[in-house]
Scaffold this motif. Structure first.
Motif, PDB file in Angstrom:
ATOM      1  N   UNK A  79      71.731 -80.922  18.871  1.00 29.85           N
ATOM      2  CA  UNK A  79      71.627 -81.041  20.340  1.00 29.85           C
ATOM      3  C   UNK A  79      72.550 -80.061  21.046  1.00 29.85           C
ATOM      4  N   UNK A  80      73.689 -79.817  20.417  1.00 28.29           N
ATOM      5  CA  UNK A  80      74.668 -78.874  20.944  1.00 28.29           C
ATOM      6  C   UNK A  80      75.407 -78.312  19.744  1.00 28.29           C
ATOM      7  N   UNK A  81      76.282 -77.315  19.961  1.00 29.47           N
ATOM      8  CA  UNK A  81      76.982 -76.705  18.825  1.00 29.47           C
ATOM      9  C   UNK A  81      77.790 -77.729  18.019  1.00 29.47           C
ATOM     10  N   UNK A  82      78.256 -78.779  18.697  1.00 35.30           N
ATOM     11  CA  UNK A  82      79.044 -79.802  17.987  1.00 35.30           C
ATOM     12  C   UNK A  82      78.473 -81.200  18.229  1.00 35.30           C
ATOM     13  N   UNK A  83      77.187 -81.259  18.563  1.00 37.89           N
ATOM     14  CA  UNK A  83      76.542 -82.545  18.848  1.00 37.89           C
ATOM     15  C   UNK A  83      75.309 -82.683  17.936  1.00 37.89           C
ATOM     16  N   UNK A  84      75.465 -83.456  16.884  1.00 38.61           N
ATOM     17  CA  UNK A  84      74.440 -83.569  15.841  1.00 38.61           C
ATOM     18  C   UNK A  84      73.889 -84.984  15.738  1.00 38.61           C
ATOM     19  N   UNK A  85      72.582 -85.107  15.461  1.00 35.35           N
ATOM     20  CA  UNK A  85      72.011 -86.402  15.089  1.00 35.35           C
ATOM     21  C   UNK A  85      71.203 -86.200  13.813  1.00 35.35           C
ATOM     22  N   UNK A  86      71.341 -87.130  12.868  1.00 36.37           N
ATOM     23  CA  UNK A  86      70.549 -87.053  11.638  1.00 36.37           C
ATOM     24  C   UNK A  86      69.172 -87.643  11.920  1.00 36.37           C
ATOM     25  N   UNK A  87      68.125 -86.830  11.721  1.00 43.93           N
ATOM     26  CA  UNK A  87      66.749 -87.315  11.926  1.00 43.93           C
ATOM     27  C   UNK A  87      66.243 -87.956  10.628  1.00 43.93           C
ATOM     28  N   UNK A  88      66.560 -87.321   9.501  1.00 42.46           N
ATOM     29  CA  UNK A  88      66.134 -87.851   8.208  1.00 42.46           C
ATOM     30  C   UNK A  88      67.008 -87.285   7.105  1.00 42.46           C
ATOM     31  N   UNK A  89      67.060 -88.013   5.980  1.00 46.96           N
ATOM     32  CA  UNK A  89      67.867 -87.512   4.855  1.00 46.96           C
ATOM     33  C   UNK A  89      67.293 -88.066   3.562  1.00 46.96           C
ATOM     34  N   UNK A  90      67.745 -87.533   2.446  1.00 44.13           N
ATOM     35  CA  UNK A  90      67.273 -88.065   1.177  1.00 44.13           C
ATOM     36  C   UNK A  90      67.919 -89.431   0.926  1.00 44.13           C
ATOM     37  N   UNK A  91      67.144 -90.322   0.317  1.00 44.76           N
ATOM     38  CA  UNK A  91      67.694 -91.648  -0.003  1.00 44.76           C
ATOM     39  C   UNK A  91      68.384 -91.629  -1.362  1.00 44.76           C
ATOM     40  N   UNK A  92      68.118 -90.570  -2.168  1.00 45.72           N
ATOM     41  CA  UNK A  92      68.700 -90.540  -3.520  1.00 45.72           C
ATOM     42  C   UNK A  92      69.178 -89.117  -3.833  1.00 45.72           C
ATOM     43  N   UNK A  93      68.448 -88.395  -4.693  1.00 45.47           N
ATOM     44  CA  UNK A  93      68.894 -87.047  -5.079  1.00 45.47           C
ATOM     45  C   UNK A  93      68.643 -86.047  -3.959  1.00 45.47           C
ATOM     46  N   UNK A  94      69.475 -85.007  -3.939  1.00 47.69           N
ATOM     47  CA  UNK A  94      69.204 -83.873  -3.042  1.00 47.69           C
ATOM     48  C   UNK A  94      68.109 -83.019  -3.682  1.00 47.69           C
TER      49      UNK A  94
END
Ligand code: KG4
Length: 338
Positions: free
Chosen positions: A146-161
């Motif tokens: 959203x900004x240079x220092x404003x982050x939101x996680x939309x999705x991520x792995x539940x297990x392995x990368x």
């Protein structure tokens, strides 16, 4: 503003000099790949010891190749999370000492925010807000920057990368460690439709991912072929694996980019070097009219220049630290390091 930056979160020691977050003056990288290859994975204790040996000579080289002296440095930035704790502590301790000795601010930087910033170094026109896909050996995330220092996680792995899945598959197929690049090279001569590998879906957040089932499918395939004495078509298996990882990442990243309305998608991290993933993202973004900002190949893997870039924006946001700065093995990119 000239920033001296240090990265030591895993198996690359790197020191860089960057200017105003956008220009690289030097980016020295020392990889420990050979050291860990014999063990088929990173040995944390060996990584820390190797960082200790490498960091000071690398810092000297970074200053020399940038053509500056210590007194020209305006701030010191360092990766403080996430990563291997002993490895991180080497960089953090070095950075604290350097900032204290030079009398300049100390800037803690989140490693994943650093990966995102790799694209700032290549595209002067790229500014938040945008969506970023970060896929590496330790993390796989879709982020709303959203900004240079404003982050939101939309999705991520539940297990392995995603990178972990490539590395484990490569190991069982006898391709060495880390095996992502070797699988990528093999895949160019293979048929991506030959092996039917799973595409997982997880309950809940549609942007979350899972790669452990895919990894296990490749391991099982390799073991049963060995038991039966069958010969695997390695290029086609590599291509089928790249296609499965690409499907998981590209579909979700595109969906997030379209829904955001920002019209911009960046991609970074070691796995972003994968040719199939890059070319699928390129064609999908073109089709959807979304501007695409892939990190340049030389900045996809861990490096300190990306930490210096993000460090500049953390500094502008007032995110500096004192001598009590600690390292953190796990930390969400939504949180600023302290
Ligand atoms: O970003 P990185 O250097 O380190 C972490 O922060 O984890 O990423 C390393 C990962 C490894 O898993 C490696 O196998 C993978 O990136 N990788 C690739 C390629 N090049 C490196 N995976 C797929 N295709 C590639 N060309």
């Amino acid at each position: 503003m000239l920033i001296l930056s240090i990265e030591s979160s895993c198996d690359e020691t790197s020191v860089a000099v960057t200017e105003n977050g956008r220009r690289i003056l030097s980016n020295e990288i020392s990889s420990q790949t050979e050291l860990h290859a014999a063990y088929g994975g990173v040995v944390p204790e060996l990584a820390s010891r190797s960082h200790i040996q490498a960091v000071t000579p690398l810092a000297d080289r970074a200053l020399e190749s940038a053509g500056i002296s210590k007194s020209d440095i305006d701030a010191v930035a360092v990766t403080c999370a996430p990563g291997l704790i002993g490895a991180l502590l080497v960089g953090v301790s070095f950075a604290k000492a350097a900032a204290f000795a030079l009398g300049v601010p100390l800037i803690p930087v989140h490693h994943i925010r650093g990966h995102v910033a790799a694209s700032y170094l290549a595209y002067p026109q790229l500014e938040p807000p945008f969506v970023s896909l970060v896929a590496s050996g330790g993390s796989t995330l879709i982020l709303d920057v959203r900004g240079y220092t404003d982050y939101r996680v939309i999705g991520s792995t539940r297990d392995d990368a995603a990178g972990e899945c490539f590395d484990k598959a490569a190991r069982v197929l006898g391709l060495g460690y880390p095996g992502g690049a070797a699988l990528d090279a093999l895949a160019r001569d293979g048929d991506p439709f030959k092996y039917k590998l799973p595409r997982s879906k997880v309950e809940g957040n549609a942007f979350d991912m899972s790669f452990s089932g895919l990894k296990t499918a490749v391991v099982n395939l390799a073991h049963s072929a060995a038991q039966r004495g069958d010969k695997l078509d390695l290029p086609s298996l590599a291509a089928s694996l790249c296609a499965a990882v690409s499907d998981a990442l590209v579909f979700r990243a595109m969906e997030a980019a379209v829904r955001s309305g920002y019209g911009k998608l960046a991609v970074a991290g070691g796995v972003a070097a994968n040719s199939m993933i890059r070319s699928n993202l390129k064609s999908e973004t073109e089709r959807a009219g979304i501007a695409f900002y892939p990190a340049p190949l030389e900045l996809c893997g861990d490096n300190a220049a990306m930490i210096g870039s993000q460090g500049y924006y953390e500094y502008l946001a007032g995110n500096t630290a004192d001598a009590a700065l600690n390292a953190c093995a796990t930390l969400s990119p939504e949180a600023a390091c302290r």
